[in-house]
Design a protein around this motif. Structure first.
Motif, PDB file in Angstrom:
ATOM      1  N   ASP A  33       0.870  -1.178   0.000  1.00  0.00           N
ATOM      2  CA  ASP A  33       0.000   0.000   0.000  1.00  0.00           C
ATOM      3  C   ASP A  33       0.907   1.229   0.000  1.00  0.00           C
ATOM      4  O   ASP A  33       1.313   1.724   1.033  1.00  0.00           O
ATOM      5  N   LYS A  68      -6.203   3.070  -4.635  1.00  0.00           N
ATOM      6  CA  LYS A  68      -6.379   4.055  -3.561  1.00  0.00           C
ATOM      7  C   LYS A  68      -6.145   5.456  -4.095  1.00  0.00           C
ATOM      8  O   LYS A  68      -5.313   5.664  -4.966  1.00  0.00           O
ATOM      9  N   TYR A 108     -10.419   3.475  -0.827  1.00  0.00           N
ATOM     10  CA  TYR A 108      -9.964   2.243  -1.457  1.00  0.00           C
ATOM     11  C   TYR A 108     -11.130   1.704  -2.285  1.00  0.00           C
ATOM     12  O   TYR A 108     -12.201   1.453  -1.747  1.00  0.00           O
ATOM     13  N   ASP A 141      -2.403   4.857  -5.255  1.00  0.00           N
ATOM     14  CA  ASP A 141      -1.720   3.582  -5.455  1.00  0.00           C
ATOM     15  C   ASP A 141      -2.572   2.717  -6.364  1.00  0.00           C
ATOM     16  O   ASP A 141      -3.789   2.638  -6.179  1.00  0.00           O
ATOM     17  N   THR A 144      -3.157  -2.174  -3.670  1.00  0.00           N
ATOM     18  CA  THR A 144      -2.728  -1.957  -2.289  1.00  0.00           C
ATOM     19  C   THR A 144      -2.266  -3.205  -1.550  1.00  0.00           C
ATOM     20  O   THR A 144      -1.827  -3.112  -0.427  1.00  0.00           O
ATOM     21  N   TRP A 145      -2.367  -4.364  -2.172  1.00  0.00           N
ATOM     22  CA  TRP A 145      -1.806  -5.574  -1.560  1.00  0.00           C
ATOM     23  C   TRP A 145      -1.417  -6.581  -2.597  1.00  0.00           C
ATOM     24  O   TRP A 145      -1.701  -6.466  -3.740  1.00  0.00           O
TER      25      TRP A 145
END
Length: 145
Positions: A33, A68, A108, A141, A144-145
């Motif tokens: 993130d 994000k 998000y 972003d 994020t994961w």
């Protein structure tokens, strides 16, 4: 013989440790993130804005991996709102748009499946159809994961 055996295991352990830290860091850093900064000139009459040099590759295959955006500051004035979404290079939208209030926490959002495993751009516009122009900045972003 005992020394040589211990030395080989020690060298193997060191090599494995370096390999895990190098490759493990690269895997984690690609899908973390992050807070990638942006600054956009927002134009009048909802003309789209994006930085053609600031793209990011979404390596994920899942729409459950959100993108994000956060609007940190805007020269439009108090309570300013700017609209954001993701696009591909050909200007095809690959997410829904969100109106962000200056200073609110990051949002998000799930992208469209067409955002997966492709290069995306953060795109923005004034949420009002008027003559106003201003500068907006914050962080985003692509995954994020």
């Amino acid at each position: 013989m005992k020394k040589s055996f211990k030395r080989k295991w020690g060298q193997l352990g060191l090599a494995l440790g370096i390999g895990v830290s190098v490759f493990g860091t690269s895997i984690v850093s690609q899908a973390a993130d992050d807070n990638n900064g942006y600054t956009f000139q927002i134009y009048s009459y909802q003309i789209n804005t994006r930085d053609a040099n600031e793209s990011a590759y979404r390596q994920t295959t899942s729409v459950n991996n959100p993108w994000k955006v956060k609007l940190t500051s805007s020269s439009e004035g108090a309570n300013s709102i700017t609209r954001f979404w993701l696009e591909r290079k050909d200007e095809t939208n690959v997410s829904t748009a969100i109106d962000k209030l200056e200073g609110d926490p990051a949002s998000y959002l799930k992208p469209y499946s067409s955002a997966n495993q492709t290069t995306v751009y953060l795109t923005a516009q004034n949420n009002n159809y008027n003559l106003d122009q201003y500068v907006a900045s914050g962080v985003w972003d692509e995954e994020t994961w």
